[in-house]
Design an enzyme around this catalytic site. Structure first.
Site, PDB file in Angstrom:
ATOM      1  N   LYS A  51       0.795  -1.230   0.000  1.00  0.00           N
ATOM      2  CA  LYS A  51       0.000   0.000   0.000  1.00  0.00           C
ATOM      3  C   LYS A  51       0.832   1.288   0.000  1.00  0.00           C
ATOM      4  O   LYS A  51       0.361   2.327  -0.450  1.00  0.00           O
ATOM      5  CB  LYS A  51      -0.920   0.007   1.220  1.00  0.00           C
ATOM      6  CG  LYS A  51      -2.062  -0.992   1.147  1.00  0.00           C
ATOM      7  CD  LYS A  51      -3.174  -0.463   0.266  1.00  0.00           C
ATOM      8  CE  LYS A  51      -4.425  -1.338   0.361  1.00  0.00           C
ATOM      9  NZ  LYS A  51      -5.506  -0.816  -0.503  1.00  0.00           N
ATOM     10  N   SER A  63      -9.365   0.002   6.464  1.00  0.00           N
ATOM     11  CA  SER A  63      -9.385  -1.018   7.515  1.00  0.00           C
ATOM     12  C   SER A  63      -7.980  -1.327   8.001  1.00  0.00           C
ATOM     13  O   SER A  63      -7.805  -2.149   8.876  1.00  0.00           O
ATOM     14  CB  SER A  63     -10.037  -2.298   7.000  1.00  0.00           C
ATOM     15  OG  SER A  63      -9.203  -2.898   6.035  1.00  0.00           O
TER      16      SER A  63
END
Lengths: 387, 387
Positions: B78, B103
């Site tokens: 990410k 999340s």
């Protein structure tokens, strides 16, 4: 102790004989060439967060560099020594196979080495060895496994019997020149990869210390010979060992007393690869001369080390594999390292520079094995570590 | 759907607008240059034993090459998209900070990217997110965390409120051109590292297929654009997704029906990073055109994948990170892969060659993240896998 005229005194003769048994940097280099076709160098990884954590514990900036022997074939450093010993046999010797006793990683490594040479391996394993190590030896590498009771006497007698029956060469797990020289190739890689220090080269940001787990001492003695040969006294070579439930820590006791203490219990520890005591033939004589100190840790430090390596580096290490880090983050790490640095001029200079804000002390740590039964990755252990 | 004279039909106009939103290979290359000062390429590792296992399951020789995004900063891929998006902001925009809801891994990644640029990050995290991801976001990278209920509506409204209050730029977790292009850099690395295929180069032993976990589709769409741009139709790009307890598998459903199915539940799975559905703006349009198929797996396959990666490769992956391997060793892996190869001429040719004994099918698998709470490494999971 009086000398007999015309012959060297017995102690000197013993000393000479002993010396011929001891590995040198040349033996480590020869091992590196011998194993090169079969085993690739393992990577060296770093971790900002673990370097920061150890810096905090030790009280000065530290840069950790981890030698990842978990990625070695067989999942541990042991393949180095086993491949070196197996490929040093003559064709005639090799044809009769090899035999050993081992609680696990040496067993799998010798089976692997034998399979690479296409010869039989007879392996005595105590019943209490981790399942994953047994399976690796037998299923993955085709070793012929013989289970025995978990005592040194039972292991030795079973191996001796096999040796007599088959004529196979006995390759002991650590107290052996070729095995120790093979293990030393990891330090050779580490100092040449790490330092940019090729033969005769200058070196570039070299390691100030090398922390190596110690059990029987094959890895520590091989690494010490390599480090001393390449770097003289400009690097501190440090053993890492669990105190164990029974507080043995034999390498530390031996080094501090200056003599091989016989008759010690084996270390009771979750680090199943670090239960043995130093060997009289090869490992103790090398360690006595070339190792600067031993750090120890408690059982919960080993668990914390495993957890930290898994969480911060995403790597699986067995308890033995975590021992180097465990001795730096817990145990007598902070104090022990400081006391050790007081006795080692080059390391003390590096620590003093770091305390003045002039760079970090560069410490190499060997993550020596990753063969842990998966059910050992259990929450109870993390709770032990948190307590 | 009738066209108005003098203007392109609405559907075409939409199409053009949409196209400008979609990342291209150039965008991925620009992202690679933008992130290079902050993020290093991650290693590609192989595993003899896992290649052998998948070969057995698929019925022909396979060579697996694992892209280790677990070693990426923040422990997951990410950071690539987040750093790309944050460093593409103007100084004026950046000064007001960035905001998102996530999340976990995108949260930590955006906090990291913002800290690298020295700007504030406002992060909305559902209360159910793993503790380790929350801690990374807040403690390690200094993100300002706002907890919310674990529903998309609650997440969106909390993020919108923060955006209005602060003027921060909203960086969504996946359905965004710069985020997808950033994630695509991992495929760019993989195909250039792996193939020796530099710009305009020839390529050498190239991958036949690339298996990428898919949730919202940022990583899969970015990787698809990179792979398609570099390799045209000579590589199969394959999504990997858990079926989930509720059997959603939305990417597979969408791709098989040829349309974005709206109103699907989020996937109920232990892979907390793979619960989202494809995005309408960027990820679905790219995936529809560039992805050749989706493999799925069951929950116990994810656990088995984690166990295999830990045991055989000594690497810690989170359930999402194990999804690619899980879809090959279990799930509809064998059948699914075979059916997919029937529809893809280049992959079919590679499979046929492998079946004739002429080399192995080379499959790249992304181990996309390793952020698992350590108490999740629990024996109950291994038991699930063994059942």
């Amino acid at each position: 102790m009086a000398a007999t005229a015309g012959a060297p005194p017995a102690t000197e003769r013993e000393h000479e004989e002993q010396d011929a048994n001891l590995p040198t940097l040349s033996d480590v280099r020869a091992a590196a060439a011998r194993i090169a076709p079969y085993l690739r160098p393992t990577p060296i990884l770093s971790s900002r967060s673990l370097s920061a954590l150890v810096s905090e514990r030790l009280g000065f900036p530290v840069e950790l560099r981890f030698k990842c022997e978990i990625f070695q074939r067989g999942g541990a450093f042991k393949a180095r020594g086993a491949v070196n010993a197996v490929f040093a046999l003559s064709d005639e010797e090799a044809a009769r196979g090899v035999v050993t006793h081992s609680s696990g990683n040496h067993a799998a490594a010798l089976a692997l080495a034998a399979s690479l040479r296409g010869i039989p391996a007879y392996i005595v394993i105590p019943r209490t060895a981790p399942e994953c190590k047994l399976r690796a030896t037998q299923d993955a590498y085709g070793g012929k496994v013989f289970l025995c009771e978990p005592t040194l006497a039972a292991r030795e007698s079973a191996a001796q019997k096999l040796q007599q029956e088959t004529g196979a060469a006995f390759i002991p797990p650590y107290d052996h020149k070729l095995v120790a020289a093979g293990q030393g190739t990891l330090a050779l890689e580490m100092l040449t990869q790490e330092d940019g220090e090729k033969d005769g080269g200058d070196g570039n940001a070299p390691l100030d210390a090398l922390v190596v787990p110690v059990s029987g001492g094959g890895m520590l003695s091989g690494c010490a010979v390599a480090a001393r040969g390449l770097r003289g006294s400009s690097i501190a070579v440090i053993g890492a060992e669990p105190k164990g439930e029974n507080g043995v820590a034999d390498a530390k006791q031996c080094l501090e007393s200056g003599q091989l203490i016989k008759g010690l219990e084996k270390t009771q520890t979750i680090a199943d690869g670090l239960q043995a005591n130093l060997g009289p033939r090869v490992t103790w004589p090398v360690i006595r001369r070339n190792v600067d100190g031993v750090l120890t840790c408690a059982e919960h430090d080993l668990v914390e080390g495993m957890r930290l390596v898994a969480e911060r580096m995403k790597l699986v290490v067995e308890p033995s594999g975590a021992c180097g880090l465990a001795c730096l983050v817990g145990g007598d790490g902070g104090d022990g390292f400081g006391r050790l640095a007081e006795r080692h001029p080059a390391l003390k200079a590096a620590v003093d520079r770091a305390k003045r804000g002039e760079g970090a002390v560069r410490i190499g740590v060997v993550l020596c094995g990753g063969n842990v039964d998966m059910e050992w990755f259990r929450p109870e252990w993390w709770k032990v570590a948190a307590a």
